[in-house]
Design an enzyme around this catalytic site. Structure first.
Site, PDB file in Angstrom:
ATOM      1  N   HIS A  39       0.846  -1.193   0.000  1.00 34.83           N
ATOM      2  CA  HIS A  39       0.000   0.000   0.000  1.00 34.83           C
ATOM      3  C   HIS A  39       0.886   1.250   0.000  1.00 34.83           C
ATOM      4  CE1 HIS A  39      -2.384  -3.288   1.638  1.00 34.83           C
ATOM      5  NE2 HIS A  39      -3.478  -2.628   1.311  1.00 34.83           N
ATOM      6  N   HIS A 271      -3.935   3.190  -3.515  1.00 32.33           N
ATOM      7  CA  HIS A 271      -4.135   2.692  -2.152  1.00 32.33           C
ATOM      8  C   HIS A 271      -3.442   1.365  -1.898  1.00 32.33           C
ATOM      9  CE1 HIS A 271      -6.169   0.686   1.205  1.00 32.33           C
ATOM     10  NE2 HIS A 271      -6.486   1.885   1.646  1.00 32.33           N
ATOM     11  N   GLU A 421     -16.924  -4.185  25.174  1.00 30.76           N
ATOM     12  CA  GLU A 421     -16.119  -5.411  25.284  1.00 30.76           C
ATOM     13  C   GLU A 421     -14.917  -5.403  24.340  1.00 30.76           C
ATOM     14  OE1 GLU A 421     -20.414  -6.454  26.297  1.00 30.76           O
ATOM     15  OE2 GLU A 421     -19.397  -5.395  24.655  1.00 30.76           O
ATOM     16  N   HIS A 483     -27.618 -15.530  25.788  1.00 33.65           N
ATOM     17  CA  HIS A 483     -26.565 -15.330  26.775  1.00 33.65           C
ATOM     18  C   HIS A 483     -25.855 -16.637  27.155  1.00 33.65           C
ATOM     19  CE1 HIS A 483     -28.110 -11.342  27.005  1.00 33.65           C
ATOM     20  NE2 HIS A 483     -27.414 -11.011  28.077  1.00 33.65           N
TER      21      HIS A 483
END
Length: 674
Positions: A39, A271, A421, A483
């Protein structure tokens, strides 16, 4: 494209800085061209910013890349790695000779496609998955603030500089990191945003049109906008960032990707692919660059090397200040930075073991974890704990870490991560690579999916983060299948270098915590139960969990069957073994708190533990993977699908994870073997 010529003219206004920046551009282009992949656009567009930061502002000493009080540099848009490798070579890092740049992306080279922690000095953290470098830098600044509060600004006084692109800010983790950094007022954090308006698919306005300045300001950041090719403006922006004392800073640099490329600058074509021989020749013409491949003019290299040595005097002054600290404080600082265990840690573990044997605990393993932490966190003052808004469930807060880590109390040892998280796990990585602290963080095991990629990076880097994951099975009960983790244990066990622990009782929980704390070069994850389990282990000094698996009960002198279990199911296996023994069968029960540690044992030990009799595995999770230890999935008492919402005891009965099911399968195997 229309921005290219005027941007190039602005960059060339300061001829000397332009020449130094062109050293980066040339080396980046050459490296990508030689590799036939890479890149080039980001290094070409950010060359002025890198030049200003590394030659005038960043505190480092290339001769001592491990200097604890150096500034950290994070290339969050890690695909532009040739920018970093060029900087390390130009400033004189010993393990980044020109040969490494020639071997960019090749087997055995330090110059990996994305920066990899541990491959080369000066790579402060692994980046690649966009946004994680930024989040890791938040953790670095948290560690810096904490250590400064503990040991004083005379020895802890550094910054984290982050280069990032549009992709980093599109990733959701960036919002977690930005929000947390603003809340904590991490003024030592500065992000230089390569605002070039281009991503792989083309112009970013196809997908990204938000008010970036407003977003950061709303999160409590200082935002400075400048021309990313005007070195005077960049110099002023970085100076202002360093002067800020209550907020992190975003420097929003308007740049042209691939600057210097007449036909590809400002487009996605620069890019992620080599420019090609023809375009590279045109770039050299545009930059007035006549040097051979992988070389820079001697006078420019000398100036870069001087920049690399510029921090030597600061380092020496820091060493003098460190030496002048009171002996006890200096010794503690040096111990923490070296990653050595504190004096008295072994004795604290021994006392905790003796206490459990004296008064056995029938508790959930999450509670057993908290009991262990009460002793271990006090004995290990570098531990910093926290939870992603589940403290009362994870039980990660104990007396030793009861002080809050906040903007006005960075000496605190407990982090309220909020419902972040992924950001928590990524910031913990940054804390670990920074050094001087041992971070642990809690959430539910089912939410390890949110944090998984950061956990993977901790394993890839080989750093000792500790993940406390509670509510580890259908045993959590009524919250239901959203859960209740089922596939999570096996998916985490699939990550190379991660040690997954599922302790069976309070003694194993203590042992697993001890192993996790000592593991400075590998991450650990503790899967802990909501439901209570009896303490199965008797007195003894050896940490049997360190072996990964061991025979916890033997019924009879011979074996007709071996029951292998983890976590809460070990007690269930013991009950089934007792029933089988009452019928005249010899049964061994193996507790296996860690597959990874068991697989690392000597073959003779593994054979002794597993035995030659038929084997059954018991775990209230996916059956996948257990056939490495048992003959077929028919021999696994576990889950074939998702759970349901009901009390735990009902779920175990309905899903067939019962003593009766174990006994029935054992009877079938014993009958078949006789």
């Amino acid at each position: 494209m229309t921005e290219h010529a005027p941007a190039l003219a602005r960059a060339a206004t300061d001829a000397r800085a332009f020449a130094l920046a062109n050293c980066i551009r040339a080396l980046a282009i050459d490296g990508v061209e030689a590799a036939k992949s890479g890149h080039p656009g980001a290094p070409m567009g950010m060359a002025e910013a890198a030049t200003m930061l590394w030659t005038r502002h960043m505190k480092f000493d290339a001769a001592r890349p491990d200097w604890p009080d150096r500034d950290r540099f994070v290339l969050s848009n890690g695909h532009g790695s040739m920018l970093l490798y060029a900087l390390l070579h130009l400033t004189g890092f010993e393990d980044m000779p020109i040969e490494e740049l020639r071997n960019f992306r090749q087997w055995g080279a330090r110059t990996a496609g994305h920066p990899e922690y541990g491959h080369a000095a000066g790579v402060d953290i692994t980046t690649g998955p966009l946004g994680q470098g930024l989040a890791g830098a938040v953790g670095m600044c948290m560690a810096e603030a904490h250590l400064a509060a503990r040991f004083g600004r005379e020895v802890v006084d550094h910054r984290a500089w982050v280069f990032c692109g549009d992709g980093c800010l599109m990733e959701g983790i960036s919002q977690e990191a930005i929000s947390l950094a603003g809340h904590l007022k991490l003024d030592r954090l500065c992000v230089l945003y390569d605002d070039n308006g281009i991503s792989i698919d083309g112009a970013t306005d196809k997908a990204f049109t938000e008010d970036t300045t407003g977003r950061f300001e709303a999160a409590g950041w200082q935002v400075i906008a400048c021309d990313g090719h005007d070195v005077a403006a960049l110099d002023d922006a970085i100076t202002r960032a360093k002067a800020e004392t209550v907020r992190p800073t975003l420097i929003r640099m308007r740049t042209v990707i691939g600057l210097g490329s007449p036909n590809r600058a400002g487009t996605a074509a620069s890019h992620g692919a080599p420019l090609g021989a023809e375009e590279r020749a045109l770039v050299r013409q545009a930059l007035d660059w006549a040097n051979e491949d992988f070389s820079v003019p001697a006078e420019l290299l000398a100036e870069w090397r001087a920049a690399g040595a510029r921090g030597a005097a600061e380092r020496e002054a820091w060493e003098a200040r460190l030496a002048a600290l009171p002996a006890e404080r200096r010794a503690e600082f040096e111990r923490r930075i070296a990653g050595e265990m504190p004096d008295g840690f072994d004795a604290a573990v021994a006392r905790a073991r003796e206490s459990l044997f004296a008064e056995p605990q029938k508790v959930a393993t999450r509670k057993a974890s908290q009991i262990a932490l009460e002793t271990l966190a006090e004995a290990c003052p570098e531990m910093i704990g926290g939870s992603a808004d589940l403290t009362g469930s994870n039980l990660t807060r104990v007396k030793a870490v009861d002080s809050d880590f906040q903007a006005d109390s960075p000496e605190g040892r407990y982090v309220s991560w909020g419902v972040r998280e992924f950001g928590m796990a990524a910031a913990m990585n940054g804390m670990s690579v920074h050094g001087g602290v041992i971070p642990y963080g809690g959430t539910f095991l089912v939410f390890s999916d949110y944090a998984r990629n950061a956990i993977r990076l901790s394993a890839l880097m080989g750093v000792g983060t500790i993940h406390v994951m509670t509510h580890d099975s259908i045993g959590l009960g009524e919250d239901g299948p959203t859960h209740q983790p089922v596939e999570h244990l096996i998916s985490l066990r699939a990550i190379p270098g991660l040690t997954v622990f599922r302790p069976a009782d309070a003694v194993e929980a203590l042992e697993c915590w001890e192993l996790a704390i000592r593991s400075r070069r590998a991450p650990s994850l503790l899967a802990l139960s909501r439901q209570a389990v009896p303490q199965l282990r008797g007195a003894g000094e050896e940490n049997l969990s360190a072996r990964g698996a061991y025979v916890i009960r033997q019924f009879g002198e011979s074996r007709d069957v071996t029951l292998i279990a983890t976590g809460t199911e070990v007690a269930l296996a013991v009950e089934a073994a007792e029933a089988l023994h009452a019928k005249g069968h010899g049964v061994a029960v193996v507790s296996m708190p860690s597959w990874e540690l068991f697989d690392a044992q000597a073959p003779d030990y593994r054979a002794e533990v597993l035995g030659t009799a038929p084997r059954i595995a018991v775990e209230a999770a996916s059956k996948l993977g257990w056939t490495r230890y048992v003959a077929s999935e028919e021999d696994v008492i576990g889950m074939d699908g998702f759970g349901a919402s009901a009390p735990a005891e009902v779920l175990y009965e309905k899903f067939g994870i019962t003593g009766d099911a174990i006994v029935a399968r054992a009877a079938a195997l014993i009958g078949a073997a006789s």
